[in-house]
Motif scaffolding. Structure first.
Motif, mmCIF file in Angstrom:
data_model
loop_
_atom_site.group_PDB
_atom_site.id
_atom_site.type_symbol
_atom_site.label_atom_id
_atom_site.label_comp_id
_atom_site.label_asym_id
_atom_site.label_seq_id
_atom_site.Cartn_x
_atom_site.Cartn_y
_atom_site.Cartn_z
ATOM 1 N N GLY A 522 0.833 -1.190 0.000
ATOM 2 C CA GLY A 522 0.000 0.000 0.000
ATOM 3 C C GLY A 522 0.868 1.240 0.000
ATOM 4 O O GLY A 522 1.730 1.403 0.870
ATOM 5 N N VAL A 523 0.656 2.109 -0.985
ATOM 6 C CA VAL A 523 1.481 3.310 -1.141
ATOM 7 C C VAL A 523 0.615 4.535 -0.869
ATOM 8 O O VAL A 523 -0.299 4.838 -1.651
ATOM 9 N N PRO A 524 0.856 5.262 0.230
ATOM 10 C CA PRO A 524 0.049 6.457 0.503
ATOM 11 C C PRO A 524 0.412 7.583 -0.462
ATOM 12 O O PRO A 524 1.589 7.868 -0.685
ATOM 13 N N ILE A 525 -0.612 8.196 -1.040
ATOM 14 C CA ILE A 525 -0.370 9.310 -1.959
ATOM 15 C C ILE A 525 -0.854 10.632 -1.380
ATOM 16 O O ILE A 525 -0.402 11.694 -1.794
ATOM 17 N N THR A 526 -1.796 10.575 -0.428
ATOM 18 C CA THR A 526 -2.211 11.759 0.335
ATOM 19 C C THR A 526 -2.466 11.300 1.762
ATOM 20 O O THR A 526 -2.255 10.140 2.104
ATOM 21 N N GLU A 527 -2.945 12.202 2.580
ATOM 22 C CA GLU A 527 -3.264 11.850 3.960
ATOM 23 C C GLU A 527 -4.384 10.824 4.051
ATOM 24 O O GLU A 527 -4.471 10.081 5.022
ATOM 25 N N THR A 528 -5.238 10.778 3.034
ATOM 26 C CA THR A 528 -6.404 9.897 3.106
ATOM 27 C C THR A 528 -6.465 8.874 1.973
ATOM 28 O O THR A 528 -7.327 8.008 1.992
ATOM 29 N N ASP A 529 -5.557 8.973 0.987
ATOM 30 C CA ASP A 529 -5.628 8.112 -0.186
ATOM 31 C C ASP A 529 -4.429 7.173 -0.246
ATOM 32 O O ASP A 529 -3.285 7.575 0.036
ATOM 33 N N THR A 530 -4.703 5.926 -0.657
ATOM 34 C CA THR A 530 -3.654 4.914 -0.768
ATOM 35 C C THR A 530 -3.851 4.116 -2.053
ATOM 36 O O THR A 530 -4.979 3.750 -2.398
ATOM 37 N N ILE A 531 -2.741 3.864 -2.762
ATOM 38 C CA ILE A 531 -2.743 2.986 -3.917
ATOM 39 C C ILE A 531 -2.255 1.608 -3.462
ATOM 40 O O ILE A 531 -1.228 1.502 -2.785
ATOM 41 N N ASN A 532 -2.973 0.562 -3.831
ATOM 42 C CA ASN A 532 -2.623 -0.795 -3.426
ATOM 43 C C ASN A 532 -2.293 -1.627 -4.655
ATOM 44 O O ASN A 532 -3.059 -1.636 -5.639
ATOM 45 N N ILE A 567 -2.289 -14.076 -10.264
ATOM 46 C CA ILE A 567 -3.258 -12.982 -10.201
ATOM 47 C C ILE A 567 -2.561 -11.694 -9.794
ATOM 48 O O ILE A 567 -1.793 -11.662 -8.815
ATOM 49 N N LEU A 568 -2.838 -10.628 -10.530
ATOM 50 C CA LEU A 568 -2.374 -9.291 -10.176
ATOM 51 C C LEU A 568 -3.557 -8.476 -9.686
ATOM 52 O O LEU A 568 -4.671 -8.585 -10.224
ATOM 53 N N THR A 569 -3.326 -7.662 -8.667
ATOM 54 C CA THR A 569 -4.375 -6.784 -8.146
ATOM 55 C C THR A 569 -3.856 -5.358 -8.076
ATOM 56 O O THR A 569 -2.666 -5.114 -7.820
ATOM 57 N N ALA A 570 -4.744 -4.434 -8.322
ATOM 58 C CA ALA A 570 -4.422 -3.009 -8.191
ATOM 59 C C ALA A 570 -5.667 -2.309 -7.680
ATOM 60 O O ALA A 570 -6.793 -2.627 -8.101
ATOM 61 N N GLY A 571 -5.473 -1.381 -6.765
ATOM 62 C CA GLY A 571 -6.632 -0.709 -6.194
ATOM 63 C C GLY A 571 -6.310 0.640 -5.607
ATOM 64 O O GLY A 571 -5.148 1.087 -5.577
ATOM 65 N N TRP A 572 -7.344 1.266 -5.137
ATOM 66 C CA TRP A 572 -7.245 2.596 -4.523
ATOM 67 C C TRP A 572 -8.225 2.642 -3.366
ATOM 68 O O TRP A 572 -9.308 2.043 -3.420
ATOM 69 N N SER A 573 -7.841 3.307 -2.290
ATOM 70 C CA SER A 573 -8.744 3.456 -1.145
ATOM 71 C C SER A 573 -8.623 4.855 -0.580
ATOM 72 O O SER A 573 -7.561 5.486 -0.661
ATOM 73 N N ARG A 574 -9.703 5.315 -0.013
ATOM 74 C CA ARG A 574 -9.743 6.633 0.649
ATOM 75 C C ARG A 574 -10.548 6.488 1.927
ATOM 76 O O ARG A 574 -11.642 5.919 1.912
ATOM 77 N N LYS A 585 -18.982 10.713 10.885
ATOM 78 C CA LYS A 585 -18.947 11.442 9.623
ATOM 79 C C LYS A 585 -17.731 10.985 8.827
ATOM 80 O O LYS A 585 -16.777 10.438 9.374
ATOM 81 N N GLY A 586 -17.795 11.226 7.524
ATOM 82 C CA GLY A 586 -16.685 10.844 6.663
ATOM 83 C C GLY A 586 -17.077 9.731 5.702
ATOM 84 O O GLY A 586 -18.213 9.253 5.680
ATOM 85 N N ARG A 587 -16.081 9.326 4.901
ATOM 86 C CA ARG A 587 -16.312 8.323 3.869
ATOM 87 C C ARG A 587 -15.224 7.255 3.900
ATOM 88 O O ARG A 587 -14.088 7.523 4.294
ATOM 89 N N LEU A 588 -15.586 6.078 3.449
ATOM 90 C CA LEU A 588 -14.641 4.998 3.231
ATOM 91 C C LEU A 588 -14.909 4.448 1.836
ATOM 92 O O LEU A 588 -15.995 3.928 1.555
ATOM 93 N N GLN A 589 -13.911 4.580 0.943
ATOM 94 C CA GLN A 589 -14.059 4.139 -0.433
ATOM 95 C C GLN A 589 -12.918 3.205 -0.806
ATOM 96 O O GLN A 589 -11.794 3.364 -0.326
ATOM 97 N N SER A 590 -13.201 2.258 -1.666
ATOM 98 C CA SER A 590 -12.148 1.393 -2.187
ATOM 99 C C SER A 590 -12.554 0.881 -3.558
ATOM 100 O O SER A 590 -13.732 0.615 -3.818
ATOM 101 N N ALA A 591 -11.556 0.775 -4.436
ATOM 102 C CA ALA A 591 -11.751 0.213 -5.769
ATOM 103 C C ALA A 591 -10.640 -0.798 -6.004
ATOM 104 O O ALA A 591 -9.483 -0.554 -5.648
#
Length: 762
Positions: A522-532, A567-574, A585-591
């Motif tokens: 998991g690579v953090p790109i912002t305070e709330t976003d991560t690329i996996n 299998i290769l996986t790639a994703g994003w989460s916030r 309050k707030g959001r939890l997202q993942s793709a």
């Protein structure tokens, strides 16, 4: 009275001893050649010599003898002290006070014995300590006081002191607790704008009810009453009643000391609206920018909450510029004739400050490094209020602590330095989880997992999962390093062994065995976003039955019963939630995109997206909306493997329907799964115990669809359910209950109305 008698007795004894000393030493002074101690049993003679102000070779007289007697009495070791002379030898004769050999307690139920002993130790009553009658009197009073704080106004404490051999005593406390006094009635007098029922609902103190056995809120507490009065003040002032005041309070108790009666007299005053709103003072930030932070607008009904929030937002904005000691005061100008109040926010930024040190306390298990690496405020850097607040949120979201507080006291002797004091309260981060479900097809299904989210205080997580239900067996190990690199890149390693024999489940019949290994980053790109990104290898063996669907048999005939998949996986989460356990309050997202590479036996793709949103609706009511979408297909002319299809139904998708039972079915009524998944959940949470988020009730609505091209109409494949739930973070671990009712059950659907989950923390 006992305490006074004890003090008088001690004074008389001291005076008598002093008088005897004077009488005995009304003689010529002499030089001490030797000192001899008599009467000691436990006390070492050396201890007496250390307190005795007379040494060998000293010339003694009446004054020195008097001082010596007083000094030895002052130690508290002795109940009698006499000084005598035999020639040039000074004889010190003492009678020691007894020691406490044992403490026993009878009748205590509200407080356990260890808690009482710990409290009495601070007073001086503990085993092996010298017995002091005055300390025992204080102990009695302290015990009574503690019982009063719990509402036991009729509690009685009696002590018995029993002499024993070797100058010891045994102390017995006999406690008659009686019944705790309950609040029989709370009256509010003077209210006109709001009903008494509405005002009482805002208070913590209450009359006995369903959950007061747990909260104890039906027991009077001066501190709770003070907090409730402040709550009433906020309630009124947030609705325009600027001059609301609590005129008086009366608390009375019934003669039998079992009922408490509370009367609160209030004065509401007129309802005010807002006039002009201005910003003034030393404006180091442009006035236009600060004016936008003011939540009160001309013509609005006055709100104390908005007034305080505006001042806080202005202070926070100044804090982002390094002004740690900024002071913002809202000064009102009240026009009582028109019931209007104008406000001027006077800004005093103070000096710009920087952070000297970040100090961490309370982390007996967790290493300092685990907390420090979450901080966005650096030492020796300018103070930044938003960064400190963000740091606090990141530490809370670790999930290792029950409470996290951050204070920024100034450094003594300086005008431009502060320290950041971080105090944490650790909680159990290990979980032993047992899951229990019931369905008409499966009966009772059991599963278990053991995990430690903060192993050895390192911040790393390790979990071992075991599912030993009748139809499913899974062994898994997952190890996560959230800081595999110093830049915050995480690494997860996973090993698993899964076997499925769904003969009795409501899905089409086959059995499978899968061995797998995976590694992800998991690579953090912002305070709330991560690329996996990650990869996994799976070896799967499929066994079919005579009643297996033709589509399954065709797949095995064409591609074989065993497969190796790369299998290769790639994703994003916030994640912008304010809290992991109890988000408001707030959001939890993942793709996530999953691809079976063509050089393996399986070639396919799957895409999934989940999005949860939390927002406060009113008071402590929190609404959650969740979407879970999935789509997949084959690659290189191969279909999507049937054991990679999407399934729905069950406790974590559409409640009210059996696990994995929704969607297309074979000729026997068993689910085939599908290549498309649509699930939606809408749930409202509310803490049923005021001030405690650990017990939350919920009402939910679920909808879901599993779709396979051409096998059923899209509209008919949707299923809906509604129900109620209860979640409790209990002392023994998390408990979760739900009861759901299918709203559009179709022939062939399988219900699973009731589920509950229980776990234990360690």
């Amino acid at each position: 009275m006992k305490r006074k008698r004890a003090a008088v007795s001690a004074l008389i004894a001291s005076l008598v001893a002093s008088a005897m000393s004077y009488a005995a030493w009304a003689v010529e002074p002499f030089v001490v050649k030797d000192i001899r101690v008599e009467g000691v049993q436990r006390t070492e003679p050396g201890t007496i010599f250390s307190y005795l102000p007379i040494k060998v070779g000293d010339r003694v007289d009446d004054e020195k003898i008097s001082d010596a007697v007083k000094a030895l009495y002052a130690t508290g070791f002795f109940r009698d002290v006499r000084l005598e002379a035999q020639g040039d030898v000074l004889i010190v004769a003492v009678q020691e006070r007894p020691t406490i050999s044992s403490l026993t307690f009878v009748g205590n139920k509200e407080f356990d014995t260890d808690t009482i002993k710990k409290a009495l130790k601070d007073i001086g009553i503990t085993e092996a300590r010298i017995f002091d009658r005055s300390a025992l009197d204080r102990a009695e009073q302290e015990l009574k006081r503690q019982y009063i704080t719990r509402g036991y106004y009729g509690a009685n404490v009696q002590t018995t002191v029993t002499p024993q051999e070797r100058n010891r005593v045994a102390i017995n406390f006999t406690i008659e607790e009686g019944d705790a006094a309950k609040i029989a009635r709370i009256n509010i007098v003077g209210n006109k704008a709001f009903s008494e029922k509405q005002l009482l609902s805002e208070m913590t103190l209450t009359t006995p009810g369903w959950f007061t056995w747990y909260t104890k809120n039906d027991q009077y507490s001066k501190q709770k009453l003070s907090a409730d009065l402040e709550t009433l003040r906020s309630f009124y002032q947030n609705r325009g009643y600027l001059e609301f005041n609590v005129e008086s309070t009366q608390v009375s108790i019934s003669p039998d000391k079992e009922d408490i009666f509370i009367t609160v007299n209030v004065s509401e005053g007129p309802r005010f609206t807002v006039g002009d709103v201005r910003v003034a003072g030393d404006l180091v930030v442009p006035a236009e920018e600060l004016q936008k932070l003011v939540q009160l607008k001309p013509g609005d009904v006055f709100s104390r909450e908005k007034l305080q929030a505006s001042a806080k937002d202005i202070s926070t904005r100044l804090g982002a510029e390094g002004y740690a000691f900024a002071n913002v005061n809202a000064v009102p100008e009240v026009d009582r004739q028109d019931a209007k109040a104008s406000f001027t926010f006077y800004v005093d930024p103070g000096r710009r400050a920087y952070v000297r040190r970040i100090n961490i306390t309370g982390n007996s298990k967790t290493k300092d490094e685990v907390i420090r690496r979450e901080f966005r405020q650096l030492e020796d850097a300018w103070y930044d209020g938003p960064r400190i607040e963000r740091s606090k949120t990141r530490v809370k979201r670790l999930g290792y602590f029950d409470d996290v507080t951050v204070e920024t006291p100034p450094v003594p002797g300086t005008a431009d330095q502060i320290d950041v004091e971080v105090s944490v309260t650790e909680k159990s981060t290990g979980n032993l989880l047992a899951g229990v479900g019931y369905s008409s097809a499966e009966g009772i299904v059991l599963n278990a997992s053991i995990s430690q989210q903060n192993i050895f205080g390192s911040g790393n997580a390790l979990s071992l999962g075991v599912n030993t239900s009748k139809y499913d067996r899974t062994y898994s190990m997952v190890f996560t390093q959230p800081y595999y690199t110093v830049d915050g890149v995480s690494r997860t390693i996973e090993l698993y062994d899964k076997s499925l024999d769904p003969t009795g489940l409501d899905i089409s019949q086959y059995s499978s065995s899968t061995l797998g290994a995976a590694m992800g980053f998991g690579v953090p790109i912002t305070e709330t976003d991560t690329i996996n990104v990650g990869g996994r290898f799976e070896h799967t063996k499929i066994s079919l039955f005579d009643n297996s669907p033709p589509v399954y048999q065709q797949f095995v005939q064409e591609f074989g019963s065993q497969s190796n998949a790369y299998i290769l996986t790639a994703g994003w989460s916030r994640d912008t939630r304010d809290d992991i356990l109890y988000p408001t309050k707030g959001r939890l997202q993942s793709a996530l995109i999953e691809t079976g590479l063509p050089f393996g036996d399986l070639s396919y793709w799957k895409a999934q997206y989940t999005h949860s949103v939390y927002w406060p609706v009113y008071g402590n009511l929190v609404l959650m909306a969740r979407a879970d979408l999935g789509y997949g297909g084959g690659l290189s002319g191969k279909p999507l493997p049937f054991f990679k299809a999407f399934f729905a139904g069950g406790v974590n998708s559409v409640r009210g329907y059996d696990t994995a039972s929704l969607g297309p079915q074979d000729q026997f009524g068993n689910a085939l799964g599908g290549r498309r998944k649509i699930i939606g959940n809408l749930e409202a949470f509310y803490p049923i115990i005021k001030g405690d988020k650990a017990v939350r009730a919920s009402v939910f609505f679920d909808a879901g669809q599993i779709y396979q091209d051409g096998q059923q109409s899209q509209f008919e494949s949707f299923r809906y359910s509604t129900g109620i739930g209860l979640a409790w973070s209990s002392p023994i671990g998390p408990l979760k209950f739900s009861y759901a009712i299918p709203l559009n059950k179709k022939p062939g659907d399988h219900e699973q109305r009731f589920q509950f989950q229980a776990g234990a923390a360690f």
